[in-house]
Design an enzyme around this catalytic site. Structure first.
Site, PDB file in Angstrom:
ATOM      1  N   SER A 144      40.112 -14.440 -92.415  1.00  0.00           N
ATOM      2  CA  SER A 144      40.253 -14.909 -93.795  1.00  0.00           C
ATOM      3  C   SER A 144      39.344 -14.083 -94.685  1.00  0.00           C
ATOM      4  CB  SER A 144      39.870 -16.389 -93.900  1.00  0.00           C
ATOM      5  OG  SER A 144      39.730 -16.797 -95.254  1.00  0.00           O
ATOM      6  N   TYR A 158      34.080 -23.276 -92.170  1.00  0.00           N
ATOM      7  CA  TYR A 158      35.286 -22.475 -91.889  1.00  0.00           C
ATOM      8  C   TYR A 158      35.021 -21.002 -92.159  1.00  0.00           C
ATOM      9  CZ  TYR A 158      39.890 -20.447 -93.043  1.00  0.00           C
ATOM     10  OH  TYR A 158      40.999 -19.639 -93.141  1.00  0.00           O
TER      11      TYR A 158
END
Length: 266
Positions: A144, A158
């Site tokens: 990401s 995350y």
């Protein structure tokens, strides 16, 4: 561009290939699995829940956030499919509440690692040896842009887990690329998926606003998206397919960012 140059890319390019897509029942994972199916691959998908729609992919129901779930996937792949040619580590996500660092408990930190880092580490450890023995294979870790552009409000753990995944991916490529196995990272920005919609709804609930306002807030937190919109799942899938294909045969140890221009630096 002439009509002859507009043909759909990749038809038959994955014939004879066995492709595993984790988290392949929804969002970008489903789009990726569908893309490999169109390319002629034998596709295996894994997830906690069965696909909501009929699919030609082979489904293995397993909780990949646990070592037991990963062991189940490895066992089925080795027994039924006799190995794998391409692994797309798409599984991951965040269910942490918004509110910044103070809301992220030890349990939520561990959950983030269990969902975003350990599934790839464990699955690679189980399936890579057969790739090395054959001298061929492709591993794609879906990370990401938050690994370099972290958000503090609701995805702090995350983002840290994805940073660890990207670091692991690079180190793994250095080790196994000389043995014929390519390892690549694909790092999307904001993708308009059901999971993203749920996160937006959680943000709206906390702020007592509506989904449109929360969606714009999320885009603003990212610093804006110059392209003017989030990624579509099929766009991410097309990048993954390119990286896995013979067209990218000399690409390894690299991170591909697909974010509509979100990251503001070179």
């Amino acid at each position: 561009m002439t009509k002859s140059t507009q043909s759909t890319p990749g038809i038959g390019e994955f014939n004879g290939k066995r492709v595993l897509v984790t988290g392949g029942t929804k969002g970008a994972g489903k789009a990726t699995a569908d893309r490999f199916l169109r390319g002629g691959a034998t596709v295996i998908i894994t997830a906690r829940s069965a696909p909501e729609e009929k699919t030609a992919s082979h489904f293995i129901q397993a909780d990949r956030s646990t070592s037991e779930g990963t062991a189940k996937v490895i066992g089925v792949i080795q027994e039924r499919f006799k190995g794998i040619d391409v692994i797309v580590h798409n599984v991951g996500g965040s269910s942490a509440p918004s509110g910044g660092f103070i809301t992220v408990t030890d349990e939520l930190w561990q959950q983030a690692m269990n969902e975003n880092l350990f599934p790839a580490v464990r699955l690679d450890r189980g399936l890579l040896p057969s790739m090395i023995e054959r001298g061929s294979g492709v591993i794609i870790h879906v990370s990401s842009i938050q690994r370099t552009l972290p958000l503090y409000d609701s995805t702090l753990a995350y983002a840290a887990a994805k940073a660890a995944l990207t670091n692991y991916s690079k180190a793994l490529s250095n080790e196994v690329s000389p043995m014929g196995v390519r390892v690549v990272t694909v790092s999307p920005g904001f993708i308009e998926t059901d999971a993203a919609t749920r996160m937006i709804q959680r943000m709206a609930g906390k702020d007592k606003s509506d989904a449109v306002t929360a969606r714009q807030k999320l885009m603003d937190m990212l610093g804006g998206i110059p392209l003017g919109r989030p990624n579509r799942p099929d766009e991410v899938a097309e990048l993954v397919a390119f990286v896995a294909s013979d067209r990218a045969a000399s690409i390894t140890g690299t991170e591909f960012v697909i974010d509509g221009g979100t990251i503001p630096t070179v």
